[in-house]
Design an enzyme around this catalytic site. Structure first.
Site, PDB file in Angstrom:
ATOM      1  N   THR A  34     -62.752  -7.185  72.579  1.00  0.00           N
ATOM      2  CA  THR A  34     -61.768  -7.934  73.360  1.00  0.00           C
ATOM      3  C   THR A  34     -60.588  -8.319  72.463  1.00  0.00           C
ATOM      4  OG1 THR A  34     -63.406  -8.786  74.892  1.00  0.00           O
ATOM      5  CG2 THR A  34     -61.431 -10.129  74.606  1.00  0.00           C
ATOM      6  N   GLY A 104     -63.673 -14.867  68.233  1.00  0.00           N
ATOM      7  CA  GLY A 104     -63.748 -15.781  69.363  1.00  0.00           C
ATOM      8  C   GLY A 104     -62.437 -16.448  69.711  1.00  0.00           C
ATOM      9  N   GLU A 112     -69.452 -10.651  72.673  1.00  0.00           N
ATOM     10  CA  GLU A 112     -69.159  -9.803  71.512  1.00  0.00           C
ATOM     11  C   GLU A 112     -70.352  -9.761  70.562  1.00  0.00           C
ATOM     12  OE1 GLU A 112     -64.310 -10.271  71.331  1.00  0.00           O
ATOM     13  OE2 GLU A 112     -65.538 -11.730  70.273  1.00  0.00           O
TER      14      GLU A 112
HETATM   15  C1  5RP Z   1     -61.989 -12.380  71.109  1.00  0.00           C
HETATM   16  C2  5RP Z   1     -61.981 -11.983  69.685  1.00  0.00           C
HETATM   17  C3  5RP Z   1     -60.882 -11.094  69.244  1.00  0.00           C
HETATM   18  O1  5RP Z   1     -61.434  -9.931  68.757  1.00  0.00           O
HETATM   19  C4  5RP Z   1     -60.103 -11.789  68.175  1.00  0.00           C
HETATM   20  O2  5RP Z   1     -59.638 -13.009  68.703  1.00  0.00           O
HETATM   21  C5  5RP Z   1     -58.937 -10.952  67.676  1.00  0.00           C
HETATM   22  O3  5RP Z   1     -58.040 -10.746  68.725  1.00  0.00           O
HETATM   23  P1  5RP Z   1     -56.640 -10.057  68.533  1.00  0.00           P
HETATM   24  O4  5RP Z   1     -56.890  -8.620  68.292  1.00  0.00           O
HETATM   25  O5  5RP Z   1     -55.917 -10.339  69.830  1.00  0.00           O
HETATM   26  O6  5RP Z   1     -55.942 -10.720  67.365  1.00  0.00           O
HETATM   27  O7  5RP Z   1     -62.828 -12.327  68.901  1.00  0.00           O
HETATM   28  O8  5RP Z   1     -63.038 -13.249  71.385  1.00  0.00           O
END
Ligand code: 5RP
Length: 235
Positions: A34, A104, A112
């Site tokens: 995500t 997170g 995840e």
């Molecule tokens: C979501 C996550 C994402 O992997 C993390 O926040 C990194 O996100 P981004 O690629 O938008 O920086 O852990 O729960």
């Protein structure tokens, strides 16, 4: 303050997200993470399905990822029919030299972690701003049960030298739970112990520390992409 402009960061996210797709082969069942970096992974997998006939299926780690994956034509699996994933590609908010992670920021940490623990390997897609020496500058997301979250918060505070904040009064994860963001500062020197200590608190559903989980980081920096592999990497 980040040394990168918003445009540089977006370009790095795209580069890492797309480069990680080199690990994906026809026939694989994959976990789909995500976030704004994995978004590029999903778009690239969709392109390969349409243009190259790539045959894969996946389990999403959030409702948002599920929607985008379906839109991109990636067949979805569910846990009734699937007990193992070949690999998962996911983002991170921070990673340290041992490839321990904070995750997170997007609130999907529980799904995840379930997906990561069910996968034969974990590939993290990250831009250079996510690389740290010691975890903790990014507030640690902790998903908690709604019942008695105030008391759970106090117990987390006893382990955390900084503040612990409720992520918005109405914020709920896809699982219907609140998140507490714990401001440790860059001093989580023993993330393995901290993960265990936080998980031992009743009311904590899951902790955004992912220790000994990631195998490879696909790291995009302004000069190009680098693969950082743990010595014991499964991939
Ligand atoms: C979501 C996550 C994402 O992997 C993390 O926040 C990194 O996100 P981004 O690629 O938008 O920086 O852990 O729960």
């Amino acid at each position: 303050m980040s040394p990168f402009t918003a445009e540089e960061k977006e370009a790095m996210k795209a580069e890492a997200g797309i480069a990680a797709c080199a690990f994906v082969e026809s026939g694989m069942q994959i976990g789909i993470g995500t976030g704004s970096t994995v978004k590029y992974t999903i778009l690239e997998l969709g392109r390969r399905i349409r243009e190259e006939g790539l045959k894969i299926s996946g389990i999403p780690t959030s409702d948002a990822t599920e929607s985008l994956s379906i839109e991109q034509g990636i067949p979805m699996l569910n846990w009734r029919d699937c007990d193992y994933l070949d690999l998962v590609i996911d983002g991170a908010d921070e990673f340290d030299p041992h490839l321990h992670l904070i995750k997170g920021g997007g609130g999907a940490l529980l799904r995840e972690k379930i997906v990561a623990e069910s996968s034969g390997g974990m590939i993290v897609v990250a831009d250079a701003s996510k690389r740290v020496d010691v975890l903790g500058a990014f507030p640690l997301p902790i998903e908690v049960n709604p019942y008695g979250w105030e008391q759970t918060k106090r117990r987390i505070e006893s382990l955390c030298s900084g503040t612990v904040e409720l992520r918005g009064p109405d914020y709920r994860t896809d699982n219907g739970n609140p998140i507490l963001d714990a401001h440790f500062g860059p001093n989580i020197s023993d993330p393995i112990q901290m993960e265990a200590d936080l998980r031992a608190i009743a009311g904590v559903v899951e902790v955004g520390l992912f220790t000994n989980t990631a195998d490879v980081v696909v790291l995009a920096a302004p000069g190009g992409c680098e693969l950082i592999r743990k010595p014991t990497a499964r991939l």
